[in-house]
Motif scaffolding. Sequence first.
Motif, mmCIF file in Angstrom:
data_model
loop_
_atom_site.group_PDB
_atom_site.id
_atom_site.type_symbol
_atom_site.label_atom_id
_atom_site.label_comp_id
_atom_site.label_asym_id
_atom_site.label_seq_id
_atom_site.Cartn_x
_atom_site.Cartn_y
_atom_site.Cartn_z
ATOM 1 N N PHE A 91 -17.041 -12.080 77.090
ATOM 2 C CA PHE A 91 -18.079 -12.911 75.792
ATOM 3 C C PHE A 91 -18.675 -13.800 75.784
ATOM 4 O O PHE A 91 -18.134 -14.366 77.313
ATOM 5 C CB PHE A 91 -16.527 -13.484 74.895
ATOM 6 C CG PHE A 91 -15.600 -12.146 74.730
ATOM 7 C CD1 PHE A 91 -16.160 -12.542 72.976
ATOM 8 C CD2 PHE A 91 -14.768 -11.565 74.444
ATOM 9 C CE1 PHE A 91 -15.475 -11.169 72.111
ATOM 10 C CE2 PHE A 91 -14.196 -10.806 73.776
ATOM 11 C CZ PHE A 91 -14.274 -10.189 73.019
ATOM 12 N N SER A 92 -19.583 -14.541 75.629
ATOM 13 C CA SER A 92 -20.081 -15.739 75.743
ATOM 14 C C SER A 92 -19.675 -16.647 75.274
ATOM 15 O O SER A 92 -18.219 -16.559 74.677
ATOM 16 C CB SER A 92 -21.436 -15.551 74.641
ATOM 17 O OG SER A 92 -21.034 -15.740 73.039
ATOM 18 N N PRO A 93 -19.926 -18.306 76.167
ATOM 19 C CA PRO A 93 -18.890 -19.351 75.882
ATOM 20 C C PRO A 93 -18.009 -19.539 74.438
ATOM 21 O O PRO A 93 -17.101 -20.032 73.851
ATOM 22 C CB PRO A 93 -19.214 -20.462 76.350
ATOM 23 C CG PRO A 93 -20.506 -19.548 77.604
ATOM 24 C CD PRO A 93 -20.318 -18.104 76.857
ATOM 25 N N ASP A 94 -19.631 -19.186 73.289
ATOM 26 C CA ASP A 94 -19.230 -19.591 71.866
ATOM 27 C C ASP A 94 -18.598 -18.456 71.481
ATOM 28 O O ASP A 94 -18.654 -18.290 70.214
ATOM 29 C CB ASP A 94 -20.483 -19.899 71.461
ATOM 30 C CG ASP A 94 -21.200 -18.529 71.624
ATOM 31 O OD1 ASP A 94 -21.329 -18.058 71.865
ATOM 32 O OD2 ASP A 94 -22.921 -19.361 70.895
ATOM 33 N N ASN A 119 -12.076 -18.252 71.225
ATOM 34 C CA ASN A 119 -11.126 -18.436 69.963
ATOM 35 C C ASN A 119 -9.952 -18.571 70.334
ATOM 36 O O ASN A 119 -8.639 -18.275 69.075
ATOM 37 C CB ASN A 119 -11.812 -18.584 68.379
ATOM 38 C CG ASN A 119 -12.071 -17.463 68.391
ATOM 39 O OD1 ASN A 119 -11.625 -16.247 68.730
ATOM 40 N ND2 ASN A 119 -12.599 -17.210 67.313
ATOM 41 N N GLY A 120 -9.778 -16.895 71.005
ATOM 42 C CA GLY A 120 -8.020 -16.624 71.102
ATOM 43 C C GLY A 120 -7.528 -15.516 69.617
ATOM 44 O O GLY A 120 -6.581 -15.156 69.813
ATOM 45 N N VAL A 178 -21.217 -9.291 67.781
ATOM 46 C CA VAL A 178 -19.744 -9.484 67.739
ATOM 47 C C VAL A 178 -19.303 -9.288 65.911
ATOM 48 O O VAL A 178 -18.361 -8.375 66.033
ATOM 49 C CB VAL A 178 -19.061 -10.587 68.274
ATOM 50 C CG1 VAL A 178 -17.157 -10.133 67.747
ATOM 51 C CG2 VAL A 178 -18.944 -10.916 69.792
ATOM 52 N N ALA A 179 -20.063 -10.290 65.858
ATOM 53 C CA ALA A 179 -20.381 -10.462 64.228
ATOM 54 C C ALA A 179 -20.967 -9.174 63.519
ATOM 55 O O ALA A 179 -19.583 -8.533 62.517
ATOM 56 C CB ALA A 179 -20.974 -11.436 63.712
ATOM 57 N N PRO A 200 -21.528 -20.926 82.099
ATOM 58 C CA PRO A 200 -20.969 -21.340 80.770
ATOM 59 C C PRO A 200 -21.344 -22.189 79.987
ATOM 60 O O PRO A 200 -20.718 -22.465 78.603
ATOM 61 C CB PRO A 200 -20.164 -22.669 82.156
ATOM 62 C CG PRO A 200 -19.662 -22.430 83.470
ATOM 63 C CD PRO A 200 -21.061 -21.403 83.419
ATOM 64 N N ASP A 201 -22.360 -22.331 79.802
ATOM 65 C CA ASP A 201 -23.666 -22.727 79.148
ATOM 66 C C ASP A 201 -24.298 -21.838 78.189
ATOM 67 O O ASP A 201 -24.379 -21.538 77.136
ATOM 68 C CB ASP A 201 -24.836 -23.280 79.521
ATOM 69 C CG ASP A 201 -26.060 -22.931 80.239
ATOM 70 O OD1 ASP A 201 -25.645 -21.220 80.581
ATOM 71 O OD2 ASP A 201 -26.492 -23.368 80.971
#
Length: 372
Positions: free
Chosen positions: A83-86, A348-349, A104-105, A128-129
Motif C-alpha cells: 500500500f502507498s502511505p496514504d 488505517n488498518g 484502492v477505491a 515513505p512519502d
Amino acid sequence: MPVLLAASLVSAGAGAWAAGSASRLTGAVSGQPATRTGRSSAPATAALAAVWRAAPATRARESVPAQPRSLGGRGDIPHAPAFSPDGKILATADSDGTARLWNVATGRQIGAPIKVSGARVLGVAFSPDGNVLATADSDGTARLWNVTTRRRIGTPFKVGSSRVLEVAFSPRGKILATAGEGGRARLWDVATRHRIGLAMIPGGGPVLAVTFSPSGKILATDSEFKVRLWDVATRRRLGKAIGTLSPVDAAVLAVAFSPNGRILATAGNENGEIRLRNVRTHRQIGRTMSAGQSDAYAVAFSPDGKTLVTTDTDGTIRQWDVATRRQIRAPIAPESAPEFLRAALSPNGKILATTQFGGPAQLWDLNTSKRT
C-alpha cells in the motif's frame, strides 16, 4: 505503517510440510510461473480483484463466507502487495513480469504497467512519502520509479548476479534494503545508490524478505525458516536467530514489528503457530496462538498495535487481540478457500490486501467484510 514479511520455502529439511509447500513456492523465488504443483505454466496477467463480500456471522467463532469478484486475469506467481502511505494505491508485482498500480477505491489499474526490460519484478515497496516505488528485479538489480509517471528514476542498484527477492525503505526513506537469492541482505543509500557497509549474511539460504523496525534502527531478515535481527548502523546481528529459541519454534514464515517497535510477531507452519516476542530480549510474550491445522503465512499489526491480523493456507483471515492473544471477530473465509501467501495491511488498518496461488490480488474490508 505496519510492515510484514512472508517467506517462501526453498530449503530441504523441513519434513513433510516443506516437501508439499516448497514446490509451490519455488516459482515465487525463482521468478518463474508455477502452479500449485510447481510445474511451469504460461505467464498470465495478475489483476486486482474487488473487495470480497461476506455474509454476517451467525456465531462468534463461525467463519464468515465470502465471494470474490475478479477484475481481471488470474496470475500464477504470488508476490507481496504494498500500500502507498496514504492507502489510496496498491502496488503488485505480477506474474507477467510487471509491477502494477491500482486505485484502492475503484479497483482500477492506474496507467500502464511498469515494465523492466529483460527481467521480472519480484517485489515492490513505496517510499515513505509515496512518490517513489522500488522494485526487486530478477536480473540482480533494484530500481526506483516515479509513481505518477511510472518512469524509472536514475540508475538501478547493482545488487549482484542473483535475483533480488524483496526491497524495503527505511522509515525516513534514505536507505533501501534488498534481500537476495544469493543469501545476502544489503543496505543502500537512496540518494547516491552506493552500498552502505558490508552485506548481512544470515545463513546458507536465500534471504527471502527484509523489513525495518518503526525506528529504522533494526532490520529483520527472513531466511532458512528463521528470523534474524540486525543493527542497521553496524550491520551486526542482534541475539540469536528466532526459530532456534526455547520453546522450540516451528518454521518462521512471516514476521512483523508492532507500531511502537517493542514487539515482534512471528507466524509459522506448525499448526499455524503465531507468537509474540520482546524485540530486545527475544523472549516470548504470553501464550502461543494457533490457526489450527493450516499454516500461517502472513502477519500484521493494526496501526494502534492492539490487533494482529493473520492469513492461513486454508484461505482464512483471522484477527487476534494482542493483549489477550485470543481470536476476536469471526474469521473471514471465502468458499473457494484460496491458499493465501502474502498480505499487506492498509495504513488505517481497515483493508487487507492478499495474494494467493493461481489467483489475483484480493482486497478485504476487515470491519464489515463487504465490498468497498
